[in-house]
Design an enzyme around this catalytic site. Structure first.
Site, PDB file in Angstrom:
ATOM      1  N   HIS A   1       0.792  -1.268  -0.114  1.00 26.15           N
ATOM      2  CA  HIS A   1      -0.095  -0.061   0.053  1.00 26.15           C
ATOM      3  C   HIS A   1       0.786   1.162   0.011  1.00 26.15           C
ATOM      4  CE1 HIS A   1      -3.819   2.075   1.614  1.00 26.15           C
ATOM      5  NE2 HIS A   1      -2.768   3.170   1.306  1.00 26.15           N
TER       6      HIS A   1
ATOM      7  N   HIS B   1       1.669   5.331  -1.657  1.00 26.65           N
ATOM      8  CA  HIS B   1       1.506   6.314  -2.534  1.00 26.65           C
ATOM      9  C   HIS B   1       2.432   7.068  -3.135  1.00 26.65           C
ATOM     10  CE1 HIS B   1      -2.710   6.728  -0.845  1.00 26.65           C
ATOM     11  NE2 HIS B   1      -2.275   6.365   0.218  1.00 26.65           N
TER      12      HIS B   1
ATOM     13  N   LYS C   1      -9.379  -0.301  -5.720  1.00 27.76           N
ATOM     14  CA  LYS C   1      -9.421   0.443  -4.322  1.00 27.76           C
ATOM     15  C   LYS C   1     -10.714   1.063  -4.306  1.00 27.76           C
ATOM     16  CE  LYS C   1      -7.844   2.094  -0.579  1.00 27.76           C
ATOM     17  NZ  LYS C   1      -6.521   2.911  -0.261  1.00 27.76           N
TER      18      LYS C   1
ATOM     19  N   HIS D   1     -10.355   1.396   1.723  1.00 29.36           N
ATOM     20  CA  HIS D   1     -10.244   2.284   2.916  1.00 29.36           C
ATOM     21  C   HIS D   1     -11.520   1.933   3.690  1.00 29.36           C
ATOM     22  CE1 HIS D   1      -8.473   6.254   4.457  1.00 29.36           C
ATOM     23  NE2 HIS D   1      -9.823   6.135   5.122  1.00 29.36           N
TER      24      HIS D   1
ATOM     25  N   HIS E   1      -4.745  -0.679   5.884  1.00 29.99           N
ATOM     26  CA  HIS E   1      -4.358   0.089   7.226  1.00 29.99           C
ATOM     27  C   HIS E   1      -5.100   0.177   8.348  1.00 29.99           C
ATOM     28  CE1 HIS E   1      -6.980   2.910   4.908  1.00 29.99           C
ATOM     29  NE2 HIS E   1      -5.990   3.478   4.243  1.00 29.99           N
TER      30      HIS E   1
ATOM     31  N   ASP F   1       1.184   2.333   3.499  1.00 29.28           N
ATOM     32  CA  ASP F   1       0.594   3.729   3.497  1.00 29.28           C
ATOM     33  C   ASP F   1       1.481   5.114   3.329  1.00 29.28           C
ATOM     34  OD1 ASP F   1      -1.596   5.296   2.866  1.00 29.28           O
ATOM     35  OD2 ASP F   1      -2.415   4.965   4.961  1.00 29.28           O
TER      36      ASP F   1
HETATM   37  O1  DOR Z   1      -3.369   9.512   5.567  1.00 27.65           O
HETATM   38  C1  DOR Z   1      -3.642   9.073   4.462  1.00 27.65           C
HETATM   39  N1  DOR Z   1      -2.854   9.768   3.515  1.00 27.65           N
HETATM   40  N2  DOR Z   1      -4.680   8.104   4.266  1.00 27.65           N
HETATM   41  C2  DOR Z   1      -4.995   7.889   3.183  1.00 27.65           C
HETATM   42  O2  DOR Z   1      -5.901   7.384   3.145  1.00 27.65           O
HETATM   43  C3  DOR Z   1      -4.754   8.768   1.921  1.00 27.65           C
HETATM   44  C4  DOR Z   1      -3.096   9.081   1.805  1.00 27.65           C
HETATM   45  C5  DOR Z   1      -2.717  10.372   0.976  1.00 27.65           C
HETATM   46  O3  DOR Z   1      -3.118   9.763  -0.062  1.00 27.65           O
HETATM   47  O4  DOR Z   1      -2.346  11.225   1.322  1.00 27.65           O
HETATM   48 ZN    ZN Z   2      -3.364   5.021   1.768  1.00 27.35          ZN
END
Ligand code: DOR
Ligand code: ZN
Length: 347
Positions: A12, A14, A101, A138, A176, A249
């Site tokens: 997971h 980003h 997702k 989520h 998460h 995450d």
């Molecule tokens: O804290 C987070 N940041 N939770 C999420 O679900 C998305 C992520 C983000 O993309 O910044």
């Molecule tokens: Zn995330």
């Protein structure tokens, strides 16, 4: 003391796009062999073609940042009320995507296009169940009247459990998880349910976020909970149960967008996740379970082989510094400060 494990994967992650992606991608590619990349760009990655294009941009950024790296991005599609089931099935069949997702609309960063009503996406979810395509969720409700600390538990009760009764064949990852309710729900269910756990939720509780001054760099969603929940997460992660695996995450935001009167949610932990996990697993007396959590359980769930390369972690005599901030243009991204000494390093 040192341990060697199969090279880990991040289930997971980003990575963003453009300059931010170019700045942060090496932090993941240095340690992880593969990562499941989240689709919450603006606009989100909603079609097979968009996922292929995004994967191409990631691969380019990896080679620019770490020439010769074998880091492999695995892609997800962002489920919306108007997602086309055939496109999802095709993208999974040709290897473009590994999962879809589900963001409830408004749940987190860039989730405005998320699902407003599960009924609207039932045809897609049915096609996914039939074709064994994993749904990553989520797991938080977004109703204004539900307290932010209760949103995960409420999601399980009012959304996830009804969905799983309706579609028992659908394989679901609760992303998460942050509560005892989350890990207990996974433990009590069958093989069609798994959960990812983040580095930061294994290390911080809501006091770290709020006591002695507000710490915006610990603000993420789902929000960190009470210490008893953190302890339940550590117990699950270190249990060896194959249904729990690592999804960092890691979610980079610029320093100014975090340290703001309406700060963004996200913890950037890609660079120090493995050393932090070694600390957590050592403290739990479970270092021998770290490989299962970080390197074996995830591939097993997704039907992929574990990596053949290995990673060695070594315990040093003195605490290691938090990684340096990462520059993005004239801004900075601040790495996760685990709020305790970390003695481990990647060899
Ligand atoms: O804290 C987070 N940041 N939770 C999420 O679900 C998305 C992520 C983000 O993309 O910044
Ligand atoms: Zn995330």
């Amino acid at each position: 003391m040192q341990i060697t494990l199969k090279q880990p994967d991040d289930w997971h992650l980003h990575l963003r796009d453009d300059a931010m992606m170019q700045a942060v991608v090496a932090s993941s590619a240095r340690h992880f062999a593969r990562a499941l990349v989240m689709p919450n760009l603006v606009p989100p990655v909603t079609t097979g073609q968009a996922a292929r294009d995004y994967r191409g941009r990631i691969e380019e950024a990896v080679q620019a940042a770490l020439p010769g790296s074998g880091f492999q991005p695995l892609m997800t599609l962002y489920l919306t009320d108007t997602t086309d089931a055939d496109d999802v099935v095709r993208a999974a069949a040709d290897g473009t995507i590994l999962a879809v997702k589900l963001y409830p609309a408004g749940a987190t960063t860039n989730s405005a296009s998320g699902v407003t009503d599960l009924d609207k996406v039932m045809p897609v979810l049915e096609a996914m169940a039939q074709n064994d395509i994993v749904l990553c969720v989520h797991g938080e409700v977004t109703h204004a009247d539900v307290d932010i600390f209760d949103r995960e538990a409420r999601f399980i009760e009012t959304v996830l459990e009804p969905l799983r009764r309706r579609l028992p064949e659908l394989r679901v990852v609760m992303e998460h998880v942050t509560t005892r309710d989350g890990v207990d729900y996974v433990a009590a269910n069958d093989t069609h349910l798994a959960a990812t756990l983040t580095t930061h939720h294994l290390m911080i509780n809501r006091n770290h976020l709020l006591v002695g001054g507000i710490r915006p760099h610990y603000y993420c969603l789902p929000i960190a909970k009470r210490e008893e929940h953190r302890q339940a997460l550590v117990k699950a992660a270190t249990s060896g149960d194959s249904r729990y695996f690592l999804g960092t995450d890691s979610a980079p935001h610029t320093r100014s967008s975090k340290e703001s009167d309406c700060g963004c949610a996200g913890v950037f932990n890609a660079a120090n996740t493995m050393v932090c996990l070694a600390e957590v697993f050592e403290e739990a007396g479970a270092l021998e379970q770290l490989e299962a959590f970080a390197s074996l359980n995830g591939p097993r769930w997704y039907g992929l082989p574990p990596n053949s390369a290995t990673m060695t972690l070594r315990k040093t005599d003195s605490a290691r510094p938090v990684p340096e901030p990462v520059a993005v243009g004239d801004e900075w991204v601040m790495p996760f400060d685990p709020a305790r000494p970390v003695y481990w390093e990647v060899v």
